[in-house]
Design a protein around this motif. Sequence first.
Motif, PDB file in Angstrom:
ATOM      1  N   UNK A 110       0.882  -1.171   0.000  1.00 56.87           N
ATOM      2  CA  UNK A 110       0.000   0.000   0.000  1.00 56.87           C
ATOM      3  C   UNK A 110       0.919   1.221   0.000  1.00 56.87           C
ATOM      4  N   UNK A 111       1.569   1.435  -1.138  1.00 57.78           N
ATOM      5  CA  UNK A 111       2.694   2.366  -1.182  1.00 57.78           C
ATOM      6  C   UNK A 111       2.287   3.830  -1.025  1.00 57.78           C
ATOM      7  N   UNK A 112       1.159   4.228  -1.595  1.00 61.33           N
ATOM      8  CA  UNK A 112       0.738   5.628  -1.466  1.00 61.33           C
ATOM      9  C   UNK A 112       0.536   6.019  -0.007  1.00 61.33           C
ATOM     10  N   UNK A 113      -0.084   5.124   0.754  1.00 64.89           N
ATOM     11  CA  UNK A 113      -0.307   5.422   2.167  1.00 64.89           C
ATOM     12  C   UNK A 113       1.001   5.348   2.956  1.00 64.89           C
ATOM     13  N   UNK A 114       1.907   4.479   2.531  1.00 65.43           N
ATOM     14  CA  UNK A 114       3.221   4.423   3.181  1.00 65.43           C
ATOM     15  C   UNK A 114       3.934   5.766   3.022  1.00 65.43           C
ATOM     16  N   UNK A 115       3.827   6.345   1.842  1.00 64.13           N
ATOM     17  CA  UNK A 115       4.464   7.646   1.599  1.00 64.13           C
ATOM     18  C   UNK A 115       3.868   8.717   2.513  1.00 64.13           C
TER      19      UNK A 115
ATOM     20  N   UNK B   4      11.735   8.045   2.205  1.00 63.10           N
ATOM     21  CA  UNK B   4      10.712   8.718   1.398  1.00 63.10           C
ATOM     22  C   UNK B   4      11.035   8.576  -0.091  1.00 63.10           C
ATOM     23  N   UNK B   5      12.299   8.790  -0.446  1.00 64.03           N
ATOM     24  CA  UNK B   5      12.705   8.632  -1.844  1.00 64.03           C
ATOM     25  C   UNK B   5      12.471   7.224  -2.356  1.00 64.03           C
ATOM     26  N   UNK B   6      12.774   6.248  -1.525  1.00 64.69           N
ATOM     27  CA  UNK B   6      12.534   4.854  -1.905  1.00 64.69           C
ATOM     28  C   UNK B   6      11.049   4.598  -2.102  1.00 64.69           C
ATOM     29  N   UNK B   7      10.232   5.236  -1.263  1.00 62.49           N
ATOM     30  CA  UNK B   7       8.781   5.090  -1.387  1.00 62.49           C
ATOM     31  C   UNK B   7       8.250   5.663  -2.685  1.00 62.49           C
ATOM     32  N   UNK B   8       8.711   6.851  -3.027  1.00 61.68           N
ATOM     33  CA  UNK B   8       8.281   7.461  -4.287  1.00 61.68           C
ATOM     34  C   UNK B   8       8.690   6.596  -5.487  1.00 61.68           C
ATOM     35  N   UNK B   9       9.878   5.983  -5.388  1.00 61.42           N
ATOM     36  CA  UNK B   9      10.328   5.119  -6.486  1.00 61.42           C
ATOM     37  C   UNK B   9       9.345   3.965  -6.708  1.00 61.42           C
ATOM     38  N   UNK B  10       8.813   3.420  -5.638  1.00 62.04           N
ATOM     39  CA  UNK B  10       7.924   2.263  -5.747  1.00 62.04           C
ATOM     40  C   UNK B  10       6.635   2.589  -6.489  1.00 62.04           C
ATOM     41  N   UNK B  11       6.234   3.861  -6.502  1.00 62.72           N
ATOM     42  CA  UNK B  11       5.011   4.232  -7.231  1.00 62.72           C
ATOM     43  C   UNK B  11       5.354   5.005  -8.512  1.00 62.72           C
ATOM     44  N   UNK B  12       6.619   4.857  -8.943  1.00 61.05           N
ATOM     45  CA  UNK B  12       7.069   5.417 -10.225  1.00 61.05           C
ATOM     46  C   UNK B  12       7.058   6.942 -10.272  1.00 61.05           C
TER      47      UNK B  12
ATOM     48  N   UNK C 152      10.023  13.025  -7.802  1.00 62.37           N
ATOM     49  CA  UNK C 152       9.896  13.188  -6.356  1.00 62.37           C
ATOM     50  C   UNK C 152      10.922  12.343  -5.616  1.00 62.37           C
ATOM     51  N   UNK C 153      11.177  11.137  -6.157  1.00 59.23           N
ATOM     52  CA  UNK C 153      12.184  10.260  -5.544  1.00 59.23           C
ATOM     53  C   UNK C 153      13.555  10.932  -5.560  1.00 59.23           C
ATOM     54  N   UNK C 154      13.919  11.513  -6.706  1.00 55.99           N
ATOM     55  CA  UNK C 154      15.233  12.155  -6.814  1.00 55.99           C
ATOM     56  C   UNK C 154      15.344  13.361  -5.889  1.00 55.99           C
TER      57      UNK C 154
END
Length: 310
Positions: free
Chosen positions: A40-45, A65-73, A77-79
């Motif tokens: 549930x990656x969006x909520x994890x972020x 947080x960056x790793x989380x953004x990567x998971x939802x492509x 934001x990840x960078x």
Amino acid sequence: YFAVLEYDDALNAYRNAFVEMADADIEWVKLAESLDKREVFNHAIECYLAAVEIKPDNYELWLKLGSGYFKINKYDEALKALNRSLELNSENADTYYQLGVVYSKTEGFEAAMGYYEKALHLNPNDARLWTKVAIELNKKGNFDSAIDYLEKALELSQDEPLIFHNLGESYTGKREMEKAILMYEKALSLDDKDPEIWKGIGKAYKVSGNYNKFTEAFEKSIEINPLDKEVWLALGIEKSRKKEYVQSVACIQKAIDIKPDYFEAWYNLGRAHRRKKMNDKANTAYERALTFKPDDIIPQIVRAKVLEML
């Protein structure tokens, strides 16, 4: 709320509970990691953002947080998050590694390798890092290079199951199945509670044509991690192949319960019902699959055939 997958309500409840808590950032991270496991990656972020708001100068939180953004492509934001982590601590090898993961997607693997090498330069004696880079090489199909990195990891640590697990992945990719199974067995001798190792050796058995061993391994994996939708689906497909249709439907339904928009599960549920001559249910499953991939031609064709038999 978590039990019934009402994540919005759950997060609101946690926000109220964490207001006066001294270590609220730690609790937000624990919650985020739990949501990550459920995919549930969006909520994890949302949880990581709440933690960052409390501790904006914590480089590890920006890394998560960056790793989380990567998971939802969400690569931009990840960078941004990862570069902020780097500003706070320019000597953290894990941040360079994660930047490599992102750049592998956005700029190509050659660009990513610069960041991986920087991570290894900062921490050359970290077997975990050598292994993580090998994992990325495996994903790219660079199995020989992955084996080189994993052998370097083995020079640093001989009791890390993840190394042997990924050697199993490499040899599976090279279709050297005896070596692959041997590596997975070594990994399991070090840790037989990791569902991913059971999943890996199960895939190796399947490639080898040993379907009984494949089923046993996947059943062990799902016993440890009952939230793995891919394993439930694979078991359902295998039981359908064996004409164990009741068990097949039950397994595939488990996958759908975990991920209601799981196209592959709805499609294979239709196949299982169709093999049972339950065309009404097959039609419903194919129809549901097409709501998620309306342009997929195969379920369209199969559904048309089912409709002719109704």
